[in-house]
Design a protein around this motif. Sequence first.
Motif, PDB file in Angstrom:
ATOM      1  N   SER A   1       0.820  -1.201   0.000  1.00  0.00           N
ATOM      2  CA  SER A   1       0.000   0.000   0.000  1.00  0.00           C
ATOM      3  C   SER A   1       0.857   1.255   0.000  1.00  0.00           C
ATOM      4  CB  SER A   1      -0.955  -0.007   1.190  1.00  0.00           C
ATOM      5  OG  SER A   1      -0.219  -0.017   2.387  1.00  0.00           O
TER       6      SER A   1
ATOM      7  N   GLN B   1       2.845   1.795  -2.272  1.00  0.00           N
ATOM      8  CA  GLN B   1       2.880   2.180  -3.682  1.00  0.00           C
ATOM      9  C   GLN B   1       2.007   3.402  -3.884  1.00  0.00           C
ATOM     10  OE1 GLN B   1       4.767   0.570  -5.772  1.00  0.00           O
ATOM     11  NE2 GLN B   1       5.209  -1.320  -4.688  1.00  0.00           N
TER      12      GLN B   1
ATOM     13  N   LEU C   1       0.066   3.973  -6.176  1.00  0.00           N
ATOM     14  CA  LEU C   1      -1.159   3.676  -6.902  1.00  0.00           C
ATOM     15  C   LEU C   1      -2.198   3.085  -5.962  1.00  0.00           C
ATOM     16  CD1 LEU C   1      -2.203   3.792  -9.770  1.00  0.00           C
ATOM     17  CD2 LEU C   1      -1.480   1.439 -10.047  1.00  0.00           C
ATOM     18  N   THR C   2      -3.091   3.935  -5.464  1.00  0.00           N
ATOM     19  CA  THR C   2      -4.144   3.437  -4.579  1.00  0.00           C
ATOM     20  C   THR C   2      -5.270   2.841  -5.416  1.00  0.00           C
ATOM     21  OG1 THR C   2      -5.421   5.494  -4.603  1.00  0.00           O
ATOM     22  CG2 THR C   2      -3.642   5.340  -2.986  1.00  0.00           C
ATOM     23  N   GLY C   3      -6.092   2.032  -4.754  1.00  0.00           N
ATOM     24  CA  GLY C   3      -7.254   1.469  -5.436  1.00  0.00           C
ATOM     25  C   GLY C   3      -8.147   2.552  -6.026  1.00  0.00           C
ATOM     26  N   PRO C   4      -8.509   3.567  -5.228  1.00  0.00           N
ATOM     27  CA  PRO C   4      -9.370   4.629  -5.756  1.00  0.00           C
ATOM     28  C   PRO C   4      -8.772   5.359  -6.956  1.00  0.00           C
ATOM     29  CG  PRO C   4      -9.328   4.716  -3.358  1.00  0.00           C
ATOM     30  CD  PRO C   4      -8.326   3.673  -3.769  1.00  0.00           C
ATOM     31  N   LYS C   5      -7.470   5.590  -6.927  1.00  0.00           N
ATOM     32  CA  LYS C   5      -6.825   6.282  -8.047  1.00  0.00           C
ATOM     33  C   LYS C   5      -6.923   5.448  -9.315  1.00  0.00           C
ATOM     34  CE  LYS C   5      -2.844   9.296  -7.244  1.00  0.00           C
ATOM     35  NZ  LYS C   5      -1.417   9.276  -6.897  1.00  0.00           N
ATOM     36  N   LEU C   6      -6.645   4.167  -9.155  1.00  0.00           N
ATOM     37  CA  LEU C   6      -6.696   3.236 -10.273  1.00  0.00           C
ATOM     38  C   LEU C   6      -8.112   3.212 -10.851  1.00  0.00           C
ATOM     39  CD1 LEU C   6      -5.134   1.087 -11.785  1.00  0.00           C
ATOM     40  CD2 LEU C   6      -5.443  -0.457  -9.865  1.00  0.00           C
TER      41      LEU C   6
END
Lengths: 346, 346
Positions: B264, B266, B268-273
């Motif tokens: 986490s 990283q 690149l968070t889930g929401p951003k993706l």
Amino acid sequence: MSSQMQQIVLASRPDGAPGHDNFRLETSDMPTPGAGEILVKVAYMSLDPYMRGRMDDAKSYAAPVPLGGKMEGGSVGHVIASNADGFAEGDAVFGPFGWASHAVADARMCRKLNPDLAPITTALGVLGMPGFTGWYGLNEIGKPKAGETLLVAAATGPVGSMVGQLAKAKGLRAVGVAGGPDKCKLATETFGFDACVDHRAHDNVSGLRDALKEAAPDGIDVYFENVGGPVLEATLPQMNRFGRIPLCGMIAWYNAGGLGDGASSQGLTGPKLWRTLLVNHLTVTGFIIANHWDRYGEFLTEVAPMVADGRVKYEEDITEGLENAPQAFMDMLRGGNTGKTIVKVG
Amino acid sequence: MSSQMQQIVLASRPDGAPGHDNFRLETSDMPTPGAGEILVKVAYMSLDPYMRGRMDDAKSYAAPVPLGGKMEGGSVGHVIASNADGFAEGDAVFGPFGWASHAVADARMCRKLNPDLAPITTALGVLGMPGFTGWYGLNEIGKPKAGETLLVAAATGPVGSMVGQLAKAKGLRAVGVAGGPDKCKLATETFGFDACVDHRAHDNVSGLRDALKEAAPDGIDVYFENVGGPVLEATLPQMNRFGRIPLCGMIAWYNAGGLGDGASSQGLTGPKLWRTLLVNHLTVTGFIIANHWDRYGEFLTEVAPMVADGRVKYEEDITEGLENAPQAFMDMLRGGNTGKTIVKVG
């Protein structure tokens, strides 16, 4: 004709959930329509989750509302002056009139409505953008097959209720997620969902997951995604192989402050999400309904008769008075509405 | 026939990048084939990134290798004893023989090879699982169209080089990502990529992003995803609307400790993706090539002639000796290989 009009402008950009400070009611002189334009007295305006995104200045699929600019949105009303062929005083119209009592618009951006066919408010919900979003995403991306299981959140909202009813009509098991026992009852009793999970009854992802498991014992084949957040987290592990996820919104994250660091505290990391898609052979397709208006006629042809004869039901949540639009909008973002959120302006 | 055989087993589960401690070379008695089985002397074994996933005990699309169990994988070799119809001593075969000098296998899981058509090692790479993965993902999910731009990482690996060459043959601009100037040269000069970005020359996502922008000035329509990590982060904002992302691997994250909290951090968070998929109307489809062997014949029919006449080139990186497989595997996960990683066992 009154000589003044009112509109609500973006006073400041919200940091998280919007508050009253972010909006300002302004009075200005009544505009005059130029060539090809119409002046409309707004009767009803739509409030939709996507408007929250327009309040940020992040790069998105549409330009943000400028500071001091009128809050944008679709409305229905009546022509009170026309400089455009084919539009006459008194015509009922749908158009991009925004949060305002009156507006001038390019007639090419407006659509005449026939009030004898359906109440004009339906052009904002069940037969408008939200209903069309549900129809398009379910059919074109969800590719539903009889016997499969569909899940949609905000099940009593104008998108979710369309998705659920169309899925049922195609022979799927339709499972909804909604906030509170009243909405869940509405989902099953009025909209015909086979089951509805009350997300307010579960304060963590694993509780929600267990409830979904019970409501969708054969797993989920189509997850119509319009909320993100904990519902997405609870749903992903229950997707069946080769499942489809039409992705049109993520309201749970809209107030997360740009979805950057503020949102990384969510349990769903990018790698975790990616891995689930990979391992379960899932397809996610994001879509912005504005890119698909060429299909709108097809939607109306199919769904308008279903609304007319009651096969597709709808609920509207109507607030009176333009000045109450900000409060109604904030309530909607918190899930305080039931059905399509509309403000009666006229 | 020797009376003993050797194999490498999983000694312990890695925490992050695997080390020598995680593997153990064992000697055991030569097994005897039962009914319907063959005994094979392995000539070459394949090392592939997916094997890293099998070392964890996380739920995945395939069961993990048990502790003390033989490391799994595809190999080619020769039949030295057969109890199965259609297989005779001396036959060249491909099968799931794992990291071993010899193996007994159900003949129905094995495929006879014709060494006159192509070197048997090609059954592990260009004409085997990796090449088939590239062909399937590019065509079925990537849906490439002439004039579009394709991006693939690990461009000189057996998947990436197949994807790039097939994309070029279909009239796309093919852009690769590879580690170091030598691999980039190989990508453009041997495999015909239009451009190749050296990810080692950029120590942050934004530098990588700028380099990709230069290499793909018209944006990216198809991102064949096999690495995850910084390349994915740099690529996402450059995807064109309606872009497609076939997702078959995420090697950059395989050592991230189960992709949970460790990953986490990283950016690149889930929401951003999720938001990027939504806003740019992207389609991501995860796939596990093991679900698609029914298409393998079609792949061979199309691609084997292209390999035979040199339209599709391939590189192999061959290490000698079963005992050196763990080191070769660790090197591959770090990108130390050039071309398909193979261990010469026999």
